[in-house]
Structure formats: C-alpha cells, structure tokens
Design a protein around this motif. Structure first.
Motif, PDB file in Angstrom:
ATOM      1  N   UNK A 178    -102.699-107.592 -11.501  1.00 19.05           N
ATOM      2  CA  UNK A 178    -103.069-108.593 -12.499  1.00 19.05           C
ATOM      3  C   UNK A 178    -104.381-108.214 -13.192  1.00 19.05           C
ATOM      4  N   UNK A 179    -105.468-108.147 -12.436  1.00 22.30           N
ATOM      5  CA  UNK A 179    -106.739-107.850 -13.075  1.00 22.30           C
ATOM      6  C   UNK A 179    -107.113-106.371 -12.994  1.00 22.30           C
ATOM      7  N   UNK A 180    -106.419-105.611 -12.146  1.00 26.03           N
ATOM      8  CA  UNK A 180    -106.551-104.162 -12.150  1.00 26.03           C
ATOM      9  C   UNK A 180    -105.165-103.571 -11.931  1.00 26.03           C
ATOM     10  N   UNK A 181    -104.897-102.459 -12.599  1.00 23.50           N
ATOM     11  CA  UNK A 181    -103.586-101.812 -12.510  1.00 23.50           C
ATOM     12  C   UNK A 181    -103.318-101.329 -11.092  1.00 23.50           C
ATOM     13  N   UNK A 186     -94.100-100.730  -8.877  1.00 27.13           N
ATOM     14  CA  UNK A 186     -93.711-102.061  -8.404  1.00 27.13           C
ATOM     15  C   UNK A 186     -92.483-102.037  -7.513  1.00 27.13           C
ATOM     16  N   UNK A 187     -91.590-101.037  -7.677  1.00 24.79           N
ATOM     17  CA  UNK A 187     -90.392-101.025  -6.841  1.00 24.79           C
ATOM     18  C   UNK A 187     -90.742-100.876  -5.362  1.00 24.79           C
ATOM     19  N   UNK A 188     -91.927-100.327  -5.070  1.00 24.46           N
ATOM     20  CA  UNK A 188     -92.349-100.192  -3.673  1.00 24.46           C
ATOM     21  C   UNK A 188     -92.423-101.527  -2.944  1.00 24.46           C
ATOM     22  N   UNK A 189     -92.529-102.627  -3.715  1.00 28.64           N
ATOM     23  CA  UNK A 189     -92.713-103.946  -3.115  1.00 28.64           C
ATOM     24  C   UNK A 189     -91.477-104.828  -3.252  1.00 28.64           C
ATOM     25  N   UNK A 231     -97.930-107.959  -9.789  1.00 25.68           N
ATOM     26  CA  UNK A 231     -97.636-107.852 -11.218  1.00 25.68           C
ATOM     27  C   UNK A 231     -97.133-106.440 -11.497  1.00 25.68           C
ATOM     28  N   UNK A 232     -96.050-106.334 -12.260  1.00 25.19           N
ATOM     29  CA  UNK A 232     -95.421-105.028 -12.476  1.00 25.19           C
ATOM     30  C   UNK A 232     -96.108-104.244 -13.589  1.00 25.19           C
ATOM     31  N   UNK A 233     -95.498-103.107 -13.973  1.00 27.96           N
ATOM     32  CA  UNK A 233     -96.084-102.201 -14.951  1.00 27.96           C
ATOM     33  C   UNK A 233     -96.238-102.826 -16.330  1.00 27.96           C
ATOM     34  N   UNK A 234     -95.502-103.900 -16.592  1.00 25.86           N
ATOM     35  CA  UNK A 234     -95.602-104.600 -17.878  1.00 25.86           C
ATOM     36  C   UNK A 234     -96.454-105.857 -17.799  1.00 25.86           C
ATOM     37  N   UNK A 235     -97.151-106.023 -16.680  1.00 26.59           N
ATOM     38  CA  UNK A 235     -98.002-107.193 -16.515  1.00 26.59           C
ATOM     39  C   UNK A 235     -97.259-108.464 -16.164  1.00 26.59           C
ATOM     40  N   UNK A 236     -95.998-108.339 -15.769  1.00 21.92           N
ATOM     41  CA  UNK A 236     -95.190-109.508 -15.439  1.00 21.92           C
ATOM     42  C   UNK A 236     -95.233-109.783 -13.942  1.00 21.92           C
ATOM     43  N   UNK A 237     -95.507-111.038 -13.532  1.00 23.05           N
ATOM     44  CA  UNK A 237     -95.549-111.342 -12.099  1.00 23.05           C
ATOM     45  C   UNK A 237     -94.169-111.269 -11.468  1.00 23.05           C
ATOM     46  N   UNK A 238     -94.141-110.850 -10.210  1.00 24.90           N
ATOM     47  CA  UNK A 238     -92.872-110.808  -9.478  1.00 24.90           C
ATOM     48  C   UNK A 238     -93.142-111.090  -8.001  1.00 24.90           C
ATOM     49  N   UNK A 239     -92.114-111.537  -7.296  1.00 26.54           N
ATOM     50  CA  UNK A 239     -92.221-111.794  -5.865  1.00 26.54           C
ATOM     51  C   UNK A 239     -92.077-110.491  -5.093  1.00 26.54           C
ATOM     52  N   UNK A 240     -93.010-110.229  -4.195  1.00 25.82           N
ATOM     53  CA  UNK A 240     -92.926-109.051  -3.332  1.00 25.82           C
ATOM     54  C   UNK A 240     -91.982-109.375  -2.176  1.00 25.82           C
TER      55      UNK A 240
END
Length: 383
Positions: A178-181, A186-189, A231-240
C-alpha cells in the motif's frame, strides 16, 4: 576446440528469479566467459530461447542482451528439434503441465521448484522423465552458496563430532504494497495461485537438510498468515489466502533435530537473510549466504547466567571466521554447469525430479501437520 551450440528454451525469464539468476547470472555469464569447457575439446555455447506470454517483454529482453530467439508459442518451441533443453521458472501452478509437454517432446528438463503443486504430480513428472530417457534436474541453489559450502567443509572434516541440532532463521519484511511497493509478486500470497511460504521454502529446507545432515524423518509445523490483506502490482487490495510464515521442527535421520523459522513478516536482526546454527558435541557453527563462523569445543567460553549485571562478554567476538579457501561462483550458475555437464558429458548428477518430489512432499506434509496440529512421519519415496 569445437564449439557446440546448445539451444535452451527458458520459460518464465520475465520474472525476477528467472531473469536475474538463470538468464543473466548463469547462461549469459557462461557466454561472457567463452562458454562451458567440457574438458574433451568441446565448449558448450548456451543459446537461450526466451519463452513467455508477453511478447513486448520478451522482445525487450532479447534486444537488451543481443539474443535472437524468443517466442510466445511454447508448443512451437518444443517442436523445434534444434532445442535441446527446456527450463521452467514460471509460477508454480503453470509448471507441471509445461514440464509434461517438454518431456513428451523429448527435451531434457531443468526446472525451478516446487516442481508441482502436489506430491502425486511431482512423482509423475519424475516417472515420465525416467521413462522417456531424458535428463532432468531441479534447482537446489542453497547448497551451492559460499556459507553452506564452508559449513559442508566443516561437516566433512568431522568438526562437529556428533551433530545435535540445526536452527535456521529465514525471512524479511515484505511490504504490504500500500504505502511501499512489495518486494515479492502478489501471487505468492494467494493459495489458489500456488503461493505460500511453506510451498516456497520447505522444498529448500528439505534438500539443505538432506544434503548436509540427513533425510527428514518427521515434520511438525505451524503455518499462519500474519498479514491478511495486501495490495497487488496495480495497487488493488486483495485477501492473502496463503501462509506468510511457518515454524517447523524436523527430526532427521541419525537423531539430530532441526528447527527452522520462515517468515515474510519479520524484520531482520541477523547478519544475513538466512542463517543456520549447527551445534555438535565437538563444536558449533553459524552459516549464512556467504559467511560461516565456528567455535570449537576447546575454545568455548563458560557463560554464567546472571541477570543482575550487564553482559560482560561480546559473544559474537568469540567465534572464528571460516576462511574462503577458494573461489565461489554464483550458486545458480554452478548448478547450471553441473547440469549441462550431466547432459552433454554424462557427468553424475543427483538433483533430479525425484529429489524435487521430496521437497514437494515435505511442503505437503508440513501443511498437513499445521492443519491437523500434530507431528507427521515423512516416508521415503521412490519411482
């Protein structure tokens, strides 16, 4: 001197590991040194064929490094008789099917791990490759690291006496995105995409323990998701949905016990991102990626517990640095060289798809142990 061109299909080189370690640090590094001398008058010249789904990314990589061949059609590449070897560094969920196609096409296969999403699939790959008569190998890079090579030197020299225990610490803080890349994709999670630290790291721990200390006989693990939203590569939140930390205890053949913590939610307070402490009756050592320090029985201090006064000793200063005693090449490159010698010079090689299946087995049983809350035996597997 005869130069033999070896075309290697490399699938997944647009990813961090496939690009940095396997393309740049391994095959292109071999080209920079003039190829791989087999010692019989033949020099192997690796010719990468970049394979993936994104044509612009592949084209850009090829142009950046002066490579001629790239493609988005895996089947066409595998049908090319000029291609000898297929290498896979894709996401785990895509690997098994691609390896099957390569084996069916008669290609020698070399792959990142885990080799499949489950033990049945990993064993099937080993059986298919053996039946097809192709050479096969699995990346097991950690045992080629300078720190672990120094540790193995101590083991082979009898430094430890009887080894009692192994304690490993691995991990670092992966930013949520979110605040740092985030430093990891993201697929790792996402468990549905083959993510999770158990399936990622337990295969590493299996071969490190197996190669250095003995076969894993049982596992007791607790896997958890410390950070439930990212948050994924496009800045979109997702559930881990996958585990980001795992705490494992492994009973080893011969009686030693290993305890290894793996976490993407830990801040580093150690010299390297991974460290192993080995304690034996005659001595102890702490090995990281590059360094190894040892303390022999004869030089072991006699600490006394006294919480009422500040520490009077600097404990780290009481250990001796294990010398390099030689040149250490990049671990990924070193294993590539061994695999190429195996394929083209019939050199021995035992880091094969069956070895890779052992890693998948340990990850599978580790997750089962966590889900069931109990220790689970790890049976030997074979073809």
């Amino acid at each position: 001197m005869t130069r033999k061109t070896v075309r290697i299909a490399m699938n997944g080189v647009t990813g961090r590991m496939g690009y940095r370690q396997h393309l740049v640090r391994s095959l292109l590094a071999l080209r920079e040194q003039g190829g791989l001398d087999l010692g019989d008058g033949t020099v192997l010249w690796p010719e990468p064929v970049l394979v993936g789904r994104r044509a612009p990314a592949l084209k850009a990589l090829a142009e950046r490094h002066g490579l001629e061949h790239w493609a988005t059609d895996l089947e066409a590449v595998l049908a090319d008789p000029a291609v000898d070897i297929y290498f896979d560094a894709q996401v785990t969920s895509a690997r098994e099917e691609a390896l099957k196609k390569a084996i069916a096409a008669g290609k020698h296969v070399y792959t990142e791990k885990p080799t499949a999403t489950g033990l049945d699939g990993a064993l099937e790959l080993a059986r298919l490759a053996t039946a097809a008569g192709v050479r096969h190998g699995v990346v097991q890079d950690k045992i080629f690291l300078p720190g672990l090579l120094k540790l193995k030197r101590l083991i082979d020299g009898g430094f430890f006496g009887r080894i009692l225990s192994v304690r490993g610490e691995f991990g670092y803080w992966v930013f949520e995105g979110d605040w740092q890349e985030a430093q990891r994709p993201s697929w790792n999670y996402r468990a549905e995409d083959g993510g999770g630290i158990v399936v990622d790291m337990f295969p590493h721990w299996e071969y490190v323990l197996h190669e250095l200390f003995g076969r894993v006989r049982s596992v007791q693990a607790l896997a958890t998701t410390h950070i439930p939203q990212r948050w994924d590569e496009n800045g979109k939140p997702y559930d881990a949905t996958a585990d980001d930390a795992a705490y494992g205890i492994f009973e080893l053949e011969g009686g030693a016990v290993a305890q290894i913590n793996s976490s993407w939610a830990v801040r580093v307070h150690r010299d390297e991102l991974v460290e192993f402490q080995v304690d034996g009756t005659e001595g102890s050592a702490v090995a990281g990626l590059r360094t190894c320090r040892a303390q022999h029985r004869s030089a072991t201090p006699k600490p006394v517990w006294n919480p009422d006064i500040p520490a009077t000793e600097v404990f780290r200063d009481q250990w001796q640095e294990v010398p390099d005693n030689g040149e250490f090449d990049n671990g990924f490159k070193a294993q590539w060289e061994l695999f190429l010698r195996h394929v083209y010079a019939d050199a021995p090689y035992h880091w094969d798809l069956l070895a890779g299946a052992r890693g998948v087995q340990l990850a599978e049983l580790g997750l089962r142990s966590s889900a069931e809350g109990r220790r689970i035996d790890v049976p030997e597997i074979g073809l």
